[in-house]
Design a protein around this motif. Structure first.
Motif, PDB file in Angstrom:
ATOM      1  N   VAL A 111       0.858  -1.181   0.000  1.00 64.16           N
ATOM      2  CA  VAL A 111       0.000   0.000   0.000  1.00 64.16           C
ATOM      3  C   VAL A 111       0.901   1.240   0.000  1.00 64.16           C
ATOM      4  N   PRO A 112       0.756   2.154  -0.955  1.00 64.28           N
ATOM      5  CA  PRO A 112       1.616   3.344  -0.999  1.00 64.28           C
ATOM      6  C   PRO A 112       1.512   4.182   0.270  1.00 64.28           C
ATOM      7  N   GLU A 113       2.641   4.603   0.807  1.00 65.35           N
ATOM      8  CA  GLU A 113       2.647   5.428   2.021  1.00 65.35           C
ATOM      9  C   GLU A 113       1.829   6.690   1.838  1.00 65.35           C
ATOM     10  N   GLU A 114       1.953   7.315   0.663  1.00 63.89           N
ATOM     11  CA  GLU A 114       1.232   8.549   0.416  1.00 63.89           C
ATOM     12  C   GLU A 114      -0.282   8.327   0.459  1.00 63.89           C
ATOM     13  N   LEU A 115      -0.738   7.160   0.003  1.00 55.92           N
ATOM     14  CA  LEU A 115      -2.171   6.855   0.027  1.00 55.92           C
ATOM     15  C   LEU A 115      -2.664   6.762   1.468  1.00 55.92           C
ATOM     16  N   VAL A 116      -1.878   6.119   2.342  1.00 56.75           N
ATOM     17  CA  VAL A 116      -2.258   6.015   3.751  1.00 56.75           C
ATOM     18  C   VAL A 116      -2.304   7.395   4.386  1.00 56.75           C
ATOM     19  N   ARG A 117      -1.319   8.258   4.069  1.00 53.52           N
ATOM     20  CA  ARG A 117      -1.279   9.602   4.661  1.00 53.52           C
ATOM     21  C   ARG A 117      -2.435  10.469   4.180  1.00 53.52           C
ATOM     22  N   SER A 118      -2.737  10.393   2.893  1.00 54.41           N
ATOM     23  CA  SER A 118      -3.749  11.290   2.335  1.00 54.41           C
ATOM     24  C   SER A 118      -5.182  10.838   2.611  1.00 54.41           C
ATOM     25  N   GLU A 119      -5.426   9.547   2.489  1.00 51.61           N
ATOM     26  CA  GLU A 119      -6.787   9.035   2.649  1.00 51.61           C
ATOM     27  C   GLU A 119      -7.072   8.523   4.055  1.00 51.61           C
ATOM     28  N   GLY A 120      -6.001   8.148   4.764  1.00 46.22           N
ATOM     29  CA  GLY A 120      -6.164   7.518   6.074  1.00 46.22           C
ATOM     30  C   GLY A 120      -6.195   6.013   5.925  1.00 46.22           C
ATOM     31  N   PRO A 121      -5.655   5.279   6.911  1.00 50.04           N
ATOM     32  CA  PRO A 121      -5.649   3.814   6.812  1.00 50.04           C
ATOM     33  C   PRO A 121      -7.046   3.205   6.754  1.00 50.04           C
ATOM     34  N   VAL A 122      -8.046   3.902   7.320  1.00 49.70           N
ATOM     35  CA  VAL A 122      -9.428   3.422   7.245  1.00 49.70           C
ATOM     36  C   VAL A 122     -10.125   4.193   6.132  1.00 49.70           C
ATOM     37  N   SER A 123     -10.035   3.658   4.935  1.00 49.10           N
ATOM     38  CA  SER A 123     -10.587   4.329   3.768  1.00 49.10           C
ATOM     39  C   SER A 123     -10.836   3.325   2.660  1.00 49.10           C
ATOM     40  N   GLU A 124     -11.694   3.714   1.728  1.00 52.99           N
ATOM     41  CA  GLU A 124     -11.988   2.851   0.590  1.00 52.99           C
ATOM     42  C   GLU A 124     -10.725   2.571  -0.222  1.00 52.99           C
ATOM     43  N   ALA A 125      -9.922   3.613  -0.419  1.00 59.52           N
ATOM     44  CA  ALA A 125      -8.721   3.463  -1.240  1.00 59.52           C
ATOM     45  C   ALA A 125      -7.726   2.483  -0.617  1.00 59.52           C
ATOM     46  N   VAL A 126      -7.533   2.564   0.694  1.00 60.28           N
ATOM     47  CA  VAL A 126      -6.582   1.671   1.353  1.00 60.28           C
ATOM     48  C   VAL A 126      -7.121   0.241   1.383  1.00 60.28           C
ATOM     49  N   ALA A 127      -8.423   0.060   1.595  1.00 66.17           N
ATOM     50  CA  ALA A 127      -8.995  -1.296   1.559  1.00 66.17           C
ATOM     51  C   ALA A 127      -8.754  -1.942   0.204  1.00 66.17           C
ATOM     52  N   ARG A 128      -8.973  -1.161  -0.860  1.00 69.16           N
ATOM     53  CA  ARG A 128      -8.750  -1.676  -2.207  1.00 69.16           C
ATOM     54  C   ARG A 128      -7.270  -2.025  -2.414  1.00 69.16           C
ATOM     55  N   ALA A 129      -6.396  -1.130  -1.946  1.00 71.74           N
ATOM     56  CA  ALA A 129      -4.950  -1.363  -2.102  1.00 71.74           C
ATOM     57  C   ALA A 129      -4.497  -2.585  -1.309  1.00 71.74           C
ATOM     58  N   LEU A 130      -5.077  -2.805  -0.130  1.00 73.13           N
ATOM     59  CA  LEU A 130      -4.744  -3.995   0.656  1.00 73.13           C
ATOM     60  C   LEU A 130      -5.100  -5.271  -0.099  1.00 73.13           C
ATOM     61  N   ALA A 131      -6.314  -5.289  -0.673  1.00 70.13           N
ATOM     62  CA  ALA A 131      -6.757  -6.481  -1.394  1.00 70.13           C
ATOM     63  C   ALA A 131      -5.899  -6.724  -2.627  1.00 70.13           C
ATOM     64  N   GLU A 132      -5.631  -5.668  -3.369  1.00 70.47           N
ATOM     65  CA  GLU A 132      -4.822  -5.821  -4.579  1.00 70.47           C
ATOM     66  C   GLU A 132      -3.380  -6.174  -4.239  1.00 70.47           C
ATOM     67  N   GLY A 133      -2.833  -5.516  -3.220  1.00 78.99           N
ATOM     68  CA  GLY A 133      -1.440  -5.740  -2.860  1.00 78.99           C
ATOM     69  C   GLY A 133      -1.175  -7.145  -2.363  1.00 78.99           C
ATOM     70  N   ILE A 134      -2.042  -7.657  -1.465  1.00 75.53           N
ATOM     71  CA  ILE A 134      -1.812  -8.997  -0.933  1.00 75.53           C
ATOM     72  C   ILE A 134      -2.030 -10.050  -2.010  1.00 75.53           C
ATOM     73  N   ARG A 135      -2.943  -9.787  -2.932  1.00 72.91           N
ATOM     74  CA  ARG A 135      -3.153 -10.734  -4.041  1.00 72.91           C
ATOM     75  C   ARG A 135      -1.895 -10.849  -4.897  1.00 72.91           C
ATOM     76  N   ARG A 136      -1.308  -9.708  -5.231  1.00 72.08           N
ATOM     77  CA  ARG A 136      -0.123  -9.722  -6.102  1.00 72.08           C
ATOM     78  C   ARG A 136       1.085 -10.287  -5.359  1.00 72.08           C
ATOM     79  N   ARG A 137       1.237  -9.941  -4.081  1.00 74.10           N
ATOM     80  CA  ARG A 137       2.400 -10.416  -3.329  1.00 74.10           C
ATOM     81  C   ARG A 137       2.393 -11.927  -3.155  1.00 74.10           C
TER      82      ARG A 137
END
Length: 416
Positions: free
Chosen positions: A309-335
């Protein structure tokens, strides 16, 4: 059983055993060690039921009062059985122990009762087949320790009851639905199940799901099964995709089955649930074929380290956000190389979110996301659900895991 220190499991076991014999359990009562209360409860039970089973209170101490209460309720006397007393003395002698005087109370038998020997303890059971008024009654006294009760029921009671009871069979079905209000389920299904008065319908709500239990008794198993299946199928048609299980399977079992049928694997990145989703999945035997694993990314830096999950995304949107939830799902899938990734982030409380963008977000705000890799006939895709969950920390975490599994289930229905 009236304290918070012991859980009643005997009644659950006995209900299952009696159901298997075609007996419907109508009442369960827990009574303290008080002779007046026990006798009153026994009289009521014997008056309203054909079969009454007592569990516990057959020991040697002054608060073991089941024999006396049952005798008073039936209006019969009690005798001390010499054979039981001799057996008890021998039992203690074999262990090189002197039998305490109060153990002799366990040889007290109700008039007309058959003695049920206890292979695992010193308290014999009793089986009374009698007439009260003009009605036949069967009264059974069983010891309280589950190991003793189960062995005695299987060895001494099951055969007696089977030989006595009329030919009657019970059939059961359970439908389960997630994240749907009980009132809505009842409003839609009551017009259906009310047309089946011979099928007992019970609606249970809890743990972010609704269960519909159907129970039918008939002279033969085929007829009973046909009735519950007919009703269950009509209810399932009405509720459609809301029904995740028609045979009682859990949501995690169904999700894993659906993944297997599609030859897909799953990974998860969990924040507020702290691994609860992974725990539920790995509790299912054989889950390792489809659930690869994942990461508990509670700290923000671990969201970046383990799920990209990009650090900037966490800072700008907050860890509890739609964008971070999406990034978590996509990131763990790819990793992990999984076909599907699930991401969960939220504020479980009881305090507010962390300083920054989440500081003003409410407790119970949760985002769950599912990310799918490209597959033949399907492009890469992601879905995110925002939900507000009320209650304490435990409830929020459980409901969040339920939302994630239900999101995945419904998404998999579309990928066939």
């Amino acid at each position: 059983m009236l304290t918070p220190f012991r859980q009643d499991t005997n009644s659950l076991y006995l209900t299952g055993e009696l159901n298997a014999l075609g007996v419907t359990v109508a009442f369960k009562t827990i009574v303290g060690d008080n002779l007046e209360h026990l006798t009153g409860a026994a009289r009521i039970a014997i008056a309203r039921a054909d079969i009454v089973v007592f569990s516990g209170g057959l020991g040697p101490t002054e608060d073991d009062l089941t024999r006396e209460a049952a005798a008073a309720a039936l209006g019969v006397g009690i005798r001390r059985d010499a054979e039981i007393l001799t057996w008890m003395y021998k039992r203690f002698a074999a262990r090189r122990m002197a039998m305490p005087e109060n153990n002799a109370r366990q040889a007290d038998v109700l008039a007309g009762a058959e003695v049920l020997m206890n292979a695992n303890g010193s308290a014999p059971g009793q089986y009374i087949d009698t007439v009260v008024g003009r009605h036949r009654k069967i009264v059974v006294l069983l010891p309280g320790p589950p190991k003793e009760l189960k062995a005695m029921f299987e060895a001494e009671c099951r055969g007696r009851l089977r030989a006595t009871l009329p030919d009657r069979h019970l059939a059961k079905r359970t439908l389960r639905m997630a994240l749907i209000p009980e009132s809505q389920v009842d409003a839609r299904t009551a017009p259906i199940y009310k047309r089946y008065p011979d099928v007992e319908t019970t609606i249970l709500a809890g743990s972010a799901e609704i269960q519909l239990h159907f129970l039918c008794a008939k002279p033969n198993e085929r007829e009973a099964r046909a009735r519950v299946d007919e009703l269950a199928e009509k209810v399932e048609q009405e509720m459609g995709e809301a029904v995740f299980s028609s045979q009682g399977e859990s949501l995690e079992e169904v999700v894993l089955l659906m993944l297997g049928l599609r030859h897909m694997t799953l990974a998860a990145a969990e924040s507020c649930t702290g691994g609860l989703l992974s725990e539920r999945l790995t509790a299912v035997p054989g889950s390792s074929r489809y659930f690869l694993g994942g990461a508990v990314v509670y700290a923000d830096r671990l969201k970046t380290t383990f799920a990209d999950v990009p650090e900037e995304l966490v800072r700008s949107e907050g860890p509890v956000s739609e964008a971070v939830a999406r990034a978590l799902a996509e990131g763990i899938r790819r990793r992990t190389g999984a076909a599907v990734g699930l991401g969960i982030t939220g504020i479980a409380g009881p305090g507010p979110g962390a300083p920054g963008p989440d500081a003003e977000k409410p407790i119970g705000l949760v985002y769950v996301a599912a990310s799918f890799a490209a597959a033949p006939g399907f492009a890469e895709a992601a879905k995110v659900v925002e939900t507000r969950i009320s209650g304490d920390r435990e409830r929020i975490r459980w409901w969040a895991s339920q939302h994630a599994l239900e999101l995945l289930r419904r998404s998999l229905l579309e990928r066939v």
